[in-house]
Design a protein around this motif. Structure first.
Motif, short mmCIF file in Angstrom:
data_model
loop_
_atom_site.label_atom_id
_atom_site.label_comp_id
_atom_site.label_asym_id
_atom_site.label_seq_id
_atom_site.Cartn_x
_atom_site.Cartn_y
_atom_site.Cartn_z
N GLU A 111 0.82 -1.21 0.00
CA GLU A 111 0.00 0.00 0.00
C GLU A 111 0.87 1.27 0.00
N GLN A 112 1.87 1.29 0.85
CA GLN A 112 2.73 2.48 0.94
C GLN A 112 3.56 2.67 -0.32
N LEU A 113 4.07 1.57 -0.87
CA LEU A 113 4.88 1.68 -2.09
C LEU A 113 4.02 2.11 -3.27
N LYS A 114 2.80 1.60 -3.34
CA LYS A 114 1.89 1.99 -4.43
C LYS A 114 1.57 3.48 -4.32
N LYS A 115 1.33 3.95 -3.13
CA LYS A 115 1.01 5.37 -2.90
C LYS A 115 2.20 6.26 -3.28
N ALA A 116 3.40 5.83 -2.89
CA ALA A 116 4.61 6.63 -3.19
C ALA A 116 5.03 6.48 -4.66
N GLY A 117 4.71 5.35 -5.27
CA GLY A 117 5.14 5.10 -6.65
C GLY A 117 6.54 4.51 -6.71
N LYS A 118 7.44 5.16 -6.01
CA LYS A 118 8.80 4.63 -5.88
C LYS A 118 9.45 5.23 -4.65
N VAL A 119 10.44 4.52 -4.14
CA VAL A 119 11.22 4.99 -3.01
C VAL A 119 12.68 4.97 -3.43
N GLU A 120 13.34 6.07 -3.22
CA GLU A 120 14.78 6.13 -3.48
C GLU A 120 15.50 6.15 -2.14
N ALA A 121 16.70 5.59 -2.12
CA ALA A 121 17.49 5.60 -0.91
C ALA A 121 18.91 6.05 -1.25
N VAL A 122 19.40 7.02 -0.51
CA VAL A 122 20.78 7.49 -0.69
C VAL A 122 21.65 6.74 0.30
N ILE A 123 22.70 6.12 -0.23
CA ILE A 123 23.64 5.36 0.58
C ILE A 123 24.92 6.17 0.70
N LYS A 124 25.34 6.44 1.92
CA LYS A 124 26.57 7.21 2.16
C LYS A 124 27.62 6.25 2.72
N THR A 125 28.78 6.18 2.05
CA THR A 125 29.85 5.29 2.50
C THR A 125 31.12 6.08 2.78
N ILE A 126 32.02 5.45 3.52
CA ILE A 126 33.34 6.03 3.79
C ILE A 126 34.34 4.88 3.83
N ASP A 127 35.55 5.13 3.32
CA ASP A 127 36.57 4.07 3.36
C ASP A 127 37.67 4.43 4.34
N ASN A 128 38.70 3.59 4.41
CA ASN A 128 39.80 3.80 5.37
C ASN A 128 40.56 5.09 5.13
N LYS A 129 40.53 5.60 3.91
CA LYS A 129 41.22 6.85 3.59
C LYS A 129 40.29 8.05 3.72
N VAL A 138 37.53 8.61 2.24
CA VAL A 138 36.88 9.00 0.98
C VAL A 138 35.40 8.63 1.10
N LYS A 139 34.54 9.63 0.89
CA LYS A 139 33.10 9.40 0.97
C LYS A 139 32.53 9.24 -0.43
N LYS A 140 31.60 8.31 -0.57
CA LYS A 140 30.90 8.09 -1.84
C LYS A 140 29.42 7.97 -1.54
N TYR A 141 28.61 8.31 -2.54
CA TYR A 141 27.16 8.23 -2.42
C TYR A 141 26.61 7.37 -3.55
N TYR A 142 25.60 6.58 -3.22
CA TYR A 142 24.94 5.70 -4.19
C TYR A 142 23.44 5.93 -4.07
N LEU A 143 22.73 5.76 -5.17
CA LEU A 143 21.30 5.92 -5.19
C LEU A 143 20.65 4.60 -5.60
#
Length: 129
Positions: free
Chosen positions: A97-115, A117-122
């Motif tokens: 029901e919630q997904l149908k109402k929203a149509g789609k859900v996007e999620a931003v993923i924030k990562t960091i490595d040992n150096k 360095v931050k990266k973002y994924y969708l």
């Protein structure tokens, strides 16, 4: 002098451009966009998808945050650092029901490595019949 400037500026610009964009993604996702189709007509049916990835960098990577675009979605993810060559996951859970109402859900993923360095994924979970 003007001629020298004309030759040096494009070379400088291109070298700066490639130094920032030349990095490949640290995490290789099997897919970043999925269409979820409910199995029943029950609007309360739980919809969830696990986005699997492999760390293809030379550094351990930690997911710092997963932020869905809708509060109707609960994220889950690998909490410990993912070593080079190892697998991890990001899971998005909601109801039909919630997904149908929203149509789609996007999620931003924030990562960091040992150096540090931050990266973002969708990632995207959309509704389909």
């Amino acid at each position: 002098m003007k001629r020298l400037f004309t030759y040096i500026m494009p070379v400088l610009f291109l070298s700066l451009l490639f130094s920032f964009s030349g990095d490949k993604d640290q995490l290789l996702f099997e897919s970043k966009s999925v269409t979820a189709r409910p199995k029943t007509s029950d609007s309360k049916e739980k919809i969830e998808h696990v986005f699997k990835f492999k760390n293809q960098s030379k550094e351990s990577v930690l997911i710092e945050e997963v932020r869905p675009s809708c509060t109707c979605t609960t994220p889950g993810y690998t909490k410990e650092s993912v070593k080079p060559g190892s697998d991890g996951f990001v899971k998005l859970s909601t109801t039909a029901e919630q997904l149908k109402k929203a149509g789609k859900v996007e999620a931003v993923i924030k990562t960091i490595d040992n150096k540090l360095v931050k990266k973002y994924y969708l990632l995207e979970l959309s509704y389909g019949k």
